[in-house]
Design a protein around this motif. Structure first.
Motif, PDB file in Angstrom:
ATOM      1  N   PHE A  96       0.824  -1.209   0.000  1.00 19.62           N
ATOM      2  CA  PHE A  96       0.000   0.000   0.000  1.00 19.62           C
ATOM      3  C   PHE A  96       0.864   1.266   0.000  1.00 19.62           C
ATOM      4  O   PHE A  96       0.508   2.265  -0.630  1.00 19.62           O
ATOM      5  CB  PHE A  96      -0.965   0.017   1.184  1.00 19.62           C
ATOM      6  CG  PHE A  96      -2.147  -0.892   0.997  1.00 19.62           C
ATOM      7  CD1 PHE A  96      -3.026  -0.706  -0.053  1.00 19.62           C
ATOM      8  CD2 PHE A  96      -2.365  -1.941   1.865  1.00 19.62           C
ATOM      9  CE1 PHE A  96      -4.110  -1.533  -0.241  1.00 19.62           C
ATOM     10  CE2 PHE A  96      -3.448  -2.793   1.701  1.00 19.62           C
ATOM     11  CZ  PHE A  96      -4.322  -2.595   0.636  1.00 19.62           C
ATOM     12  N   ILE A  97       1.996   1.215   0.670  1.00 20.09           N
ATOM     13  CA  ILE A  97       2.902   2.373   0.681  1.00 20.09           C
ATOM     14  C   ILE A  97       3.473   2.622  -0.712  1.00 20.09           C
ATOM     15  O   ILE A  97       3.566   3.762  -1.165  1.00 20.09           O
ATOM     16  CB  ILE A  97       4.027   2.182   1.722  1.00 20.09           C
ATOM     17  CG1 ILE A  97       3.452   2.376   3.113  1.00 20.09           C
ATOM     18  CG2 ILE A  97       5.175   3.147   1.473  1.00 20.09           C
ATOM     19  CD1 ILE A  97       4.454   2.138   4.218  1.00 20.09           C
TER      20      ILE A  97
ATOM     21  N   GLU B 142       0.836   4.202  -2.707  1.00 21.30           N
ATOM     22  CA  GLU B 142       0.688   5.599  -2.273  1.00 21.30           C
ATOM     23  C   GLU B 142       1.773   6.478  -2.882  1.00 21.30           C
ATOM     24  O   GLU B 142       1.483   7.563  -3.406  1.00 21.30           O
ATOM     25  CB  GLU B 142       0.755   5.674  -0.745  1.00 21.30           C
ATOM     26  CG  GLU B 142       0.701   7.080  -0.205  1.00 21.30           C
ATOM     27  CD  GLU B 142       0.932   7.149   1.298  1.00 21.30           C
ATOM     28  OE1 GLU B 142       0.646   8.221   1.862  1.00 21.30           O
ATOM     29  OE2 GLU B 142       1.391   6.166   1.899  1.00 21.30           O
TER      30      GLU B 142
ATOM     31  N   LEU C  45       1.104   9.556  -5.485  1.00 20.47           N
ATOM     32  CA  LEU C  45       1.511  10.923  -5.145  1.00 20.47           C
ATOM     33  C   LEU C  45       2.492  11.488  -6.167  1.00 20.47           C
ATOM     34  O   LEU C  45       2.428  12.678  -6.514  1.00 20.47           O
ATOM     35  CB  LEU C  45       2.113  10.955  -3.747  1.00 20.47           C
ATOM     36  CG  LEU C  45       1.111  10.763  -2.605  1.00 20.47           C
ATOM     37  CD1 LEU C  45       1.847  10.608  -1.273  1.00 20.47           C
ATOM     38  CD2 LEU C  45       0.111  11.897  -2.547  1.00 20.47           C
TER      39      LEU C  45
END
Length: 93
Positions: free
Chosen positions: A15-16, A19, A23
């Motif tokens: 998930f990081i 993300e 971004l």
């Protein structure tokens, strides 16, 4: 099993990565958002802590836990240094 095996950390790291990718795409398309280096120093600190947790959960040994904690510290200090520089007022002429 998900927690004790350390797989929960793997899931969180996925998930990081998603993300970070989102971004960076938003920044590239709009020109707004968090710059890449501050983003990576901030997220790197948290990800390193997660890796230390995973090392402990999987019995990787104290040296891996310590290495990931030191890495988290390096990312954290780098993040603070970047924030400190950004917060300083420009020198007066």
């Amino acid at each position: 099993q998900l927690v004790t095996s350390g797989r929960i950390v793997d899931l969180m790291l996925v998930f990081i990565v998603i993300e970070i990718a989102l971004l960076l795409v938003i920044r590239k398309r709009s020109g707004r958002g968090i710059a890449p280096i501050p983003l990576l120093t901030n997220i790197g600190a948290g990800a390193s802590l997660m890796l230390a947790l995973r090392a402990e959960l999987t019995g990787a040994g104290w040296t891996w836990v310590a290495a990931f904690l030191v890495l988290a510290l390096v990312f954290h200090v780098s993040d603070l240094a970047l924030r400190w520089q950004a917060a300083e007022p420009p020198p007066s002429a």
